[in-house]
Scaffold this motif. Structure first.
Motif, PDB file in Angstrom:
ATOM      1  N   LEU A 289     -14.964  15.157  -9.093  1.00 45.52           N
ATOM      2  CA  LEU A 289     -14.084  16.200  -8.309  1.00 45.52           C
ATOM      3  C   LEU A 289     -12.851  15.392  -7.716  1.00 45.52           C
ATOM      4  N   ALA A 290     -13.109  14.349  -6.978  1.00 49.24           N
ATOM      5  CA  ALA A 290     -12.165  13.461  -6.437  1.00 49.24           C
ATOM      6  C   ALA A 290     -11.284  12.983  -7.295  1.00 49.24           C
ATOM      7  N   ARG A 291     -11.690  12.380  -8.413  1.00 47.26           N
ATOM      8  CA  ARG A 291     -10.706  11.758  -9.393  1.00 47.26           C
ATOM      9  C   ARG A 291      -9.795  13.183 -10.186  1.00 47.26           C
ATOM     10  N   ARG A 292     -10.393  14.181 -10.351  1.00 48.81           N
ATOM     11  CA  ARG A 292      -9.682  15.107 -10.779  1.00 48.81           C
ATOM     12  C   ARG A 292      -8.584  15.818  -9.870  1.00 48.81           C
ATOM     13  N   ALA A 293      -8.879  15.837  -8.714  1.00 49.09           N
ATOM     14  CA  ALA A 293      -7.915  16.259  -7.891  1.00 49.09           C
ATOM     15  C   ALA A 293      -6.808  14.927  -7.741  1.00 49.09           C
ATOM     16  N   ALA A 294      -7.300  13.874  -7.593  1.00 52.98           N
ATOM     17  CA  ALA A 294      -6.290  12.727  -7.368  1.00 52.98           C
ATOM     18  C   ALA A 294      -5.297  12.719  -8.794  1.00 52.98           C
ATOM     19  N   ASP A 295      -5.856  13.167  -9.701  1.00 53.92           N
ATOM     20  CA  ASP A 295      -4.853  12.939 -11.151  1.00 53.92           C
ATOM     21  C   ASP A 295      -3.999  13.903 -11.090  1.00 53.92           C
ATOM     22  N   GLU A 296      -4.206  15.179 -10.391  1.00 55.34           N
ATOM     23  CA  GLU A 296      -3.129  16.224 -10.233  1.00 55.34           C
ATOM     24  C   GLU A 296      -2.446  15.854  -9.107  1.00 55.34           C
ATOM     25  N   VAL A 297      -2.517  15.204  -8.084  1.00 59.25           N
ATOM     26  CA  VAL A 297      -1.690  14.804  -7.021  1.00 59.25           C
ATOM     27  C   VAL A 297      -0.650  13.573  -7.694  1.00 59.25           C
ATOM     28  N   LEU A 298      -1.013  12.915  -8.523  1.00 61.84           N
ATOM     29  CA  LEU A 298      -0.112  11.692  -9.254  1.00 61.84           C
ATOM     30  C   LEU A 298       0.812  12.387 -10.322  1.00 61.84           C
ATOM     31  N   ARG A 299       0.215  13.412 -10.908  1.00 65.00           N
ATOM     32  CA  ARG A 299       0.652  14.344 -11.815  1.00 65.00           C
ATOM     33  C   ARG A 299       2.009  15.033 -11.489  1.00 65.00           C
ATOM     34  N   ARG A 300       1.782  15.631 -10.009  1.00 65.77           N
ATOM     35  CA  ARG A 300       2.879  16.191  -9.367  1.00 65.77           C
ATOM     36  C   ARG A 300       3.656  15.296  -8.431  1.00 65.77           C
ATOM     37  N   GLY A 301       3.524  14.260  -8.719  1.00 64.57           N
ATOM     38  CA  GLY A 301       4.009  13.268  -7.718  1.00 64.57           C
ATOM     39  C   GLY A 301       4.029  13.470  -6.278  1.00 64.57           C
ATOM     40  N   LEU A 302       3.025  13.879  -5.689  1.00 63.12           N
ATOM     41  CA  LEU A 302       2.707  14.379  -4.146  1.00 63.12           C
ATOM     42  C   LEU A 302       1.883  13.145  -3.585  1.00 63.12           C
ATOM     43  N   ASN A 303       1.966  11.887  -4.120  1.00 68.69           N
ATOM     44  CA  ASN A 303       1.076  10.679  -3.545  1.00 68.69           C
ATOM     45  C   ASN A 303       1.568  10.381  -2.129  1.00 68.69           C
ATOM     46  N   GLU A 304       2.726  10.800  -1.702  1.00 70.51           N
ATOM     47  CA  GLU A 304       3.656  10.633  -0.335  1.00 70.51           C
ATOM     48  C   GLU A 304       3.160  11.544   0.649  1.00 70.51           C
ATOM     49  N   GLN A 305       2.602  12.765   0.090  1.00 70.72           N
ATOM     50  CA  GLN A 305       2.403  13.746   0.853  1.00 70.72           C
ATOM     51  C   GLN A 305       0.765  14.032   0.961  1.00 70.72           C
ATOM     52  N   VAL A 306       0.027  13.570   0.081  1.00 72.55           N
ATOM     53  CA  VAL A 306      -1.432  13.900   0.187  1.00 72.55           C
ATOM     54  C   VAL A 306      -2.371  12.726   0.318  1.00 72.55           C
ATOM     55  N   PHE A 307      -3.203  12.894   0.999  1.00 70.70           N
ATOM     56  CA  PHE A 307      -4.359  11.961   1.258  1.00 70.70           C
ATOM     57  C   PHE A 307      -5.689  12.495   1.151  1.00 70.70           C
ATOM     58  N   PHE A 308      -6.687  11.317   0.695  1.00 66.50           N
ATOM     59  CA  PHE A 308      -8.042  11.894   0.744  1.00 66.50           C
ATOM     60  C   PHE A 308      -8.762  11.279   1.861  1.00 66.50           C
ATOM     61  N   SER A 309      -9.916  12.072   2.031  1.00 64.78           N
ATOM     62  CA  SER A 309     -10.995  11.471   3.250  1.00 64.78           C
ATOM     63  C   SER A 309     -12.356  12.005   2.938  1.00 64.78           C
ATOM     64  N   SER A 310     -13.232  11.199   3.555  1.00 64.78           N
ATOM     65  CA  SER A 310     -14.523  11.463   3.198  1.00 64.78           C
ATOM     66  C   SER A 310     -15.428  10.667   4.281  1.00 64.78           C
ATOM     67  N   PHE A 311     -16.464  11.249   4.664  1.00 59.96           N
ATOM     68  CA  PHE A 311     -17.570  10.614   5.435  1.00 59.96           C
ATOM     69  C   PHE A 311     -18.257   9.785   4.467  1.00 59.96           C
ATOM     70  N   ASN A 312     -18.326   9.848   3.279  1.00 55.44           N
ATOM     71  CA  ASN A 312     -18.840   9.051   2.416  1.00 55.44           C
ATOM     72  C   ASN A 312     -17.813   7.877   1.861  1.00 55.44           C
ATOM     73  N   HIS A 313     -17.924   6.553   2.561  1.00 52.50           N
ATOM     74  CA  HIS A 313     -17.177   5.704   2.462  1.00 52.50           C
ATOM     75  C   HIS A 313     -17.200   4.968   1.005  1.00 52.50           C
ATOM     76  N   THR A 314     -18.314   5.171   0.285  1.00 47.50           N
ATOM     77  CA  THR A 314     -18.481   4.430  -0.915  1.00 47.50           C
ATOM     78  C   THR A 314     -17.634   5.341  -1.752  1.00 47.50           C
ATOM     79  N   SER A 315     -17.508   6.634  -1.679  1.00 45.16           N
ATOM     80  CA  SER A 315     -16.593   7.358  -2.658  1.00 45.16           C
ATOM     81  C   SER A 315     -15.310   7.274  -2.439  1.00 45.16           C
TER      82      SER A 315
END
Length: 263
Positions: free
Chosen positions: A126-152
């Motif tokens: 799920l995280a990887r799919r969302a990240a793929d779309e962030v990069l495809r849209r060129g939004l990596n300067e506007q979007v960041f990910f977080s989780s309490f699961n630091h391994t993920s």
């Protein structure tokens, strides 16, 4: 120039509109928020949607697990009933719809992956799919990910080194810089209670952003307004709050006071 700290509506302006809906996100932006924090899950047929819980029982007029319902089934439900204001009929939004909003209104977006209790491949994908779309849209300067699961978050950084990641935590971390380096994190996301002078000093020394969030009762004895005031004074980079309109006003007042202007 963007004001500091950034103000992000927690699940949108959730104090005033149904959480994790486009209505709440639009309202937060209208109130002056710089962006929003959302939570994501995937439907039975693989559509990424914004919802906090892994079930729809609390936030809709339906029942069941998100992962066991199709997107079409979810879109027939009401995610606005029971909220203050005229929000009956609010729909569960897709991540794509949220990205459209982020682009249209030039917003910052914090995507929390709800995998603290789930360590299976489903949530990593799920995280990887969302990240793929962030990069495809060129939004990596506007979007960041977080989780309490630091391994993920460490795994996401390995697969997608160009996306930004943050480590959610409620209590202070030990040797923040060294710990964050083990996950290649770009930021820490502490609860207000964990934002101490030592936290800020260690984060700054490690070149980490500090994106803090307010805590509900009974986890904090302070009101949300008081927590926001303390976070502004601490010099955090972002504040994630249920009341973005109040935070925007407090930020403006603090900036005016710093500049010697009476308000």
């Amino acid at each position: 120039m963007t004001a500091s700290p950034l103000i992000l509506g927690h699940r949108g302006a959730m104090a005033y509109a149904p959480e994790n809906t486009l209505e709440a996100f639009e309202l937060g932006a209208d109130q002056g928020a710089d962006g929003m924090e959302i939570d994501i899950h995937a439907t039975k047929d693989g559509v990424i949607v914004a919802i906090h819980d892994d079930t729809i029982d609390r936030t809709s007029n339906g029942t069941g697990r998100v992962s066991e319902l199709t997107f079409a089934e979810l879109r027939r439900l009401d995610f606005g009933t029971g909220n203050a204001g005229d929000y009956a009929g609010a729909l569960i939004p897709t991540l794509d719809e949220i990205f459209d909003l982020v682009e249209r209104r030039s917003l910052v977006l914090n995507i929390e992956v709800k995998d603290i209790y789930r360590h299976d491949a489903t949530y990593g994908e799920l995280a990887r799919r969302a990240a793929d779309e962030v990069l495809r849209r060129g939004l990596n300067e506007q979007v960041f990910f977080s989780s309490f699961n630091h391994t993920s978050m460490a795994q996401l950084k390995i697969s997608h080194p160009d996306v930004r990641t943050g480590l959610l935590h409620m209590m202070s971390l030990h040797e923040i810089g060294h710990y964050a380096a083990t996950t290649q994190a770009d930021a820490i996301h502490p609860a207000q209670l964990a934002v101490t002078p030592e936290t800020m000093e260690q984060a700054r020394a490690a070149n980490l952003r500090v994106n803090a969030w307010t805590m509900p009762a009974p986890f904090s004895s302070l009101s949300e307004t008081e927590q926001i005031e303390q976070l502004i004074a601490a010099g955090v980079d972002s504040i994630i709050t249920n009341i973005p309109d109040v935070a925007v006003a407090q930020r403006a007042a603090a900036a005016a006071l710093s500049a010697g202007v009476l308000v």
